[in-house]
Design a protein around this motif. Structure first.
Motif, short mmCIF file in Angstrom:
data_model
loop_
_atom_site.label_atom_id
_atom_site.label_comp_id
_atom_site.label_asym_id
_atom_site.label_seq_id
_atom_site.Cartn_x
_atom_site.Cartn_y
_atom_site.Cartn_z
N LYS A 189 7.47 58.37 -60.01
CA LYS A 189 7.24 56.88 -59.71
C LYS A 189 5.87 56.38 -59.25
O LYS A 189 5.20 55.65 -59.95
N TYR A 190 5.33 57.08 -58.31
CA TYR A 190 4.20 56.83 -57.50
C TYR A 190 2.88 57.66 -58.03
O TYR A 190 1.73 57.51 -57.75
N ASN A 191 3.16 58.47 -58.82
CA ASN A 191 2.03 59.26 -59.60
C ASN A 191 1.40 60.07 -58.37
O ASN A 191 0.20 59.90 -58.58
N LEU A 192 2.02 60.73 -57.47
CA LEU A 192 1.52 61.54 -56.61
C LEU A 192 0.87 62.46 -56.76
O LEU A 192 1.37 63.32 -57.63
N PRO A 193 -0.35 63.13 -56.34
CA PRO A 193 -0.87 64.50 -56.51
C PRO A 193 -0.08 65.52 -56.14
O PRO A 193 1.02 65.50 -55.54
N LYS A 194 -0.14 66.56 -56.71
CA LYS A 194 0.53 67.72 -56.43
C LYS A 194 0.66 68.15 -55.06
O LYS A 194 1.52 68.62 -54.31
N ARG A 195 -0.64 68.16 -54.38
CA ARG A 195 -1.03 68.10 -52.80
C ARG A 195 -1.60 67.11 -52.57
O ARG A 195 -2.58 66.61 -53.13
N PHE A 196 -1.43 66.43 -51.25
CA PHE A 196 -2.08 65.49 -50.69
C PHE A 196 -1.79 65.25 -49.23
O PHE A 196 -1.15 65.76 -48.58
N ILE A 197 -2.99 64.57 -48.48
CA ILE A 197 -2.69 64.25 -47.28
C ILE A 197 -2.58 62.81 -47.09
O ILE A 197 -2.58 62.00 -48.19
N LEU A 198 -1.78 62.42 -46.04
CA LEU A 198 -1.11 60.92 -45.75
C LEU A 198 -1.54 60.38 -44.56
O LEU A 198 -1.77 60.87 -43.83
N ASN A 199 -1.64 58.92 -45.14
CA ASN A 199 -2.03 57.99 -43.79
C ASN A 199 -0.96 56.89 -43.83
O ASN A 199 -0.86 56.36 -45.07
N VAL A 200 -0.48 56.57 -42.90
CA VAL A 200 0.45 55.47 -42.99
C VAL A 200 0.35 54.42 -41.68
O VAL A 200 -0.13 54.93 -40.67
N HIS A 217 -14.73 63.05 -47.99
CA HIS A 217 -15.97 62.96 -48.92
C HIS A 217 -16.51 64.24 -48.96
O HIS A 217 -16.85 64.96 -47.89
N GLY A 218 -16.78 64.72 -49.95
CA GLY A 218 -17.46 66.07 -50.31
C GLY A 218 -16.20 67.18 -50.25
O GLY A 218 -16.58 68.33 -50.63
N THR A 219 -15.08 66.60 -50.22
CA THR A 219 -13.87 67.78 -50.43
C THR A 219 -13.23 67.20 -51.90
O THR A 219 -13.57 66.33 -52.29
N GLU A 220 -12.21 67.97 -52.27
CA GLU A 220 -11.43 67.57 -53.33
C GLU A 220 -9.99 67.29 -52.79
O GLU A 220 -8.95 67.33 -53.60
N ILE A 221 -9.75 67.13 -51.74
CA ILE A 221 -8.46 66.75 -51.07
C ILE A 221 -7.84 65.54 -51.24
O ILE A 221 -8.68 64.38 -50.89
N PRO A 222 -6.91 65.11 -52.01
CA PRO A 222 -6.53 63.77 -52.26
C PRO A 222 -6.02 63.21 -51.04
O PRO A 222 -5.34 63.73 -50.10
N LEU A 223 -6.26 61.99 -50.88
CA LEU A 223 -5.61 61.11 -49.68
C LEU A 223 -4.51 59.89 -50.41
O LEU A 223 -5.14 59.30 -51.14
N VAL A 224 -3.30 60.05 -49.80
CA VAL A 224 -2.43 58.82 -50.11
C VAL A 224 -2.26 57.70 -48.96
O VAL A 224 -2.05 58.44 -47.75
N VAL A 225 -2.59 56.46 -49.06
CA VAL A 225 -2.71 55.60 -47.92
C VAL A 225 -1.68 54.68 -48.08
O VAL A 225 -1.34 54.05 -49.29
N ILE A 226 -0.83 54.47 -47.36
CA ILE A 226 0.51 53.42 -47.19
C ILE A 226 0.33 52.45 -46.06
O ILE A 226 0.52 52.75 -44.95
N GLY A 227 0.37 51.27 -46.50
CA GLY A 227 -0.05 50.24 -45.32
C GLY A 227 -0.49 48.83 -46.02
O GLY A 227 -1.16 48.77 -47.09
#
Length: 367
Positions: A189-200, A217-227
Motif C-alpha cells: 500500500k505504501y510502496n515501502l522499501p525492502k529494508r528501511f530505517i524509520l522515524n515517527v 547522506h552518502g549511504t544507500e539506506i532508505p528512510l521512512v518518516v511518519i509525522g
C-alpha cells in the motif's frame, strides 16, 4: 472508588494526550473493574467509544460555554460524589465547593520552559500559570518520567514528596502480532522499501529529523518518516532536494494506528534523535514492535529505551550515522538487542501501569 476525569483530551485529541487519556481509562477499567470511572466533557466523539461501552465507564455532559471546564467541571464532579478528580493534561478546575474530593494531576512535560523559543510569550505565560496552579491544588502529582519529575521540582518548585512517577505505555496495536499477509499488504500500500530505517513524530525542530537525513547522506539506506509537517519540514526538504535524496527519503501522513504498528514491525531500525521529550512514546512503540532503537543519550530517552537501545549524541549527525551503519550491517546485533529490549519494555505493559496508577489513587484516598 469513583474517579472523575477531565475528558477534553480523551474525546478531542487523536494522538499524544488523547492516547494517554484513553489508554489510562481503558486499563484502569479493565484491571480495577470494581471502581467507577466518569468522564466529563461538553460532548462525546467517536474517539474512545469502545471504552465508554465498558460497564464501569460513563460520560457526564458538562455545561457548554467559555470557561465552563475551569469553573464548573470540578463542582460537577463533586455533585456526583466522586472520590477523586484526575486532570489528565496538566490542568485542574479552578472552582470547587466545600464537599470533600481528592485532586490528582498528570504532568507530561515542561517543554515550553526548556525550549521557550518554540512557544509564543503569551502561550508560555498561560501554560506556566495553569501548571503552577494545578500543582498547588493537587493532593498528588503524577509525572510520566523521572525527567518530568525533576523538571516539576526545578521549574514549578514542587516538593519531591508530592510527586509520583507513573510511566505511560502505548496503544495495544503495537503489541499485536499481525499476519504475514497483512504485513505485505501494508508494505504494498505504501510502496515501502525492502529494508528501511524509520522515524515517527511531528516533523519539528526539537525532533531533529534533519540530522537523520544528514546521517544517511552518502549511504544507500532508505528512510521512512511518519509525522505531521510543520515549518521545519521545509528545512528538511531543502536538504533532501539539494542532495538529491528524494528517492531515499519517503514521507507518510495520515497513517492509521494499526498501519503504524505494522510499519514499525517492517522497519529494520527505529531512529529517534530528539533533543528533549517528556517520555518518548515512539521508543516504547518500537520496542513493543520488536524493532531495535537508536535514540538520544539525554532527557528521559534512556528511561524509555533501556540498556539495550543504542544511544547517540543528537547534536552530532556523524555519531548518528556511525550507529545506524553499525546496526544496519549487523543482523545478529539487531536481533540480540530486540530480544533483550522486549523483556525490558514489559515494565510499560498495561497491567503494570494500571497497578501503579491505582496505588496513587489508594494513597491519596488514605491520606
Amino acid at each position: 472508588m469513583k474517579i472523575a476525569f477531565d475528558g477534553k483530551r480523551f474525546f478531542n485529541n487523536s494522538s499524544g494526550l488523547g492516547n494517554y487519556s484513553r489508554d489510562l481509562v481503558r486499563i484502569l477499567a479493565t484491571y480495577f473493574s470494581e471502581n467507577k470511572y466518569v468522564l466529563f466533557n461538553e460532548n462525546q466523539s467517536v474517539k474512545g467509544k469502545d471504552i465508554l461501552n465498558l460497564p464501569n465507564v460513563s460520560f457526564v455532559e458538562t455545561s457548554k460555554g467559555n470557561f465552563s471546564r475551569q469553573l464548573k467541571m470540578g463542582k460537577d464532579a463533586q455533585q456526583i460524589n466522586a472520590d477523586i478528580f484526575h486532570g489528565l493534561s496538566g490542568e485542574l478546575p479552578l472552582k470547587w465547593t466545600d464537599k470533600p474530593i481528592k485532586k490528582i494531576v498528570t504532568i507530561h512535560d515542561l517543554i515550553f520552559l526548556r525550549f521557550p523559543q518554540y512557544y509564543s510569550f503569551f502561550d508560555r505565560k498561560i501554560h506556566f500559570w495553569k501548571f503552577k496552579k494545578a500543582t498547588e491544588q493537587a493532593d498528588l502529582i503524577i509525572a510520566i518520567s523521572e525527567q518530568t519529575k525533576r523538571d516539576i521540582i526545578q521549574f514549578l518548585k514542587v516538593p519531591e514528596e508530592k510527586i509520583r512517577v507513573v510511566y505511560q505505555g502505548c496503544h495495544h496495536a503495537f503489541k499485536v502480532n499481525q499476519s504475514a499477509d497483512f504485513l505485505n499488504s501494508i508494505k504494498e500500500k505504501y510502496n515501502l522499501p525492502k529494508r528501511f530505517i524509520l522515524n515517527v513524530g511531528t516533523i519539528e525542530e526539537r525532533k531533529n529529523l534533519l540530522h537523520i537525513v544528514k546521517a544517511i547522506h552518502g549511504t544507500e539506506i532508505p528512510l521512512v518518516v511518519i509525522g505531521k509537517k510543520t515549518k521545519y519540514f521545509n528545512k528538511v526538504q531543502k536538504f533532501v532536494k539539494k542532495n538529491k535524496l528524494e528517492d531515499q527519503v519517503q514521507f507518510l501522513e495520515n497513517v492509521s494506528m494499526e498501519e503504524l504498528a505494522t510499519i514499525y514491525k517492517l522497519a529494520d531500525i527505529f531512529v529517534y534523535p530528539s533533543f528533549f521529550e517528556g517520555f518518548g512514546i515512539p521508543v516504547i512503540e518500537s520496542l513493543f514492535s520488536g524493532t531495535p532503537v537508536i535514540t538520544s543519550n539525554i532527557s528521559c530517552l534512556p528511561e524509555a529505551g533501556g540498556e539495550n537501545s543504542v544511544y547517540i549524541n543528537p547534536h552530532n549527525f556523524e555519531d548518528i550515522k556511525a550507529k545506524i551503519l553499525f546496526l544496519w550491517n549487523n543482523e545478529s546485533e539487531r536481533n540480540r538487542r530486540t530480544g533483550k529490549s522486549l523483556e525490558f519494555v514489559q515494565k510499560f505493559n498495561d497491567e503494570e501501569i494500571a497497578k501503579n496508577l491505582h496505588a496513587v489513587y489508594q494513597e491519596v484516598i488514605i491520606e
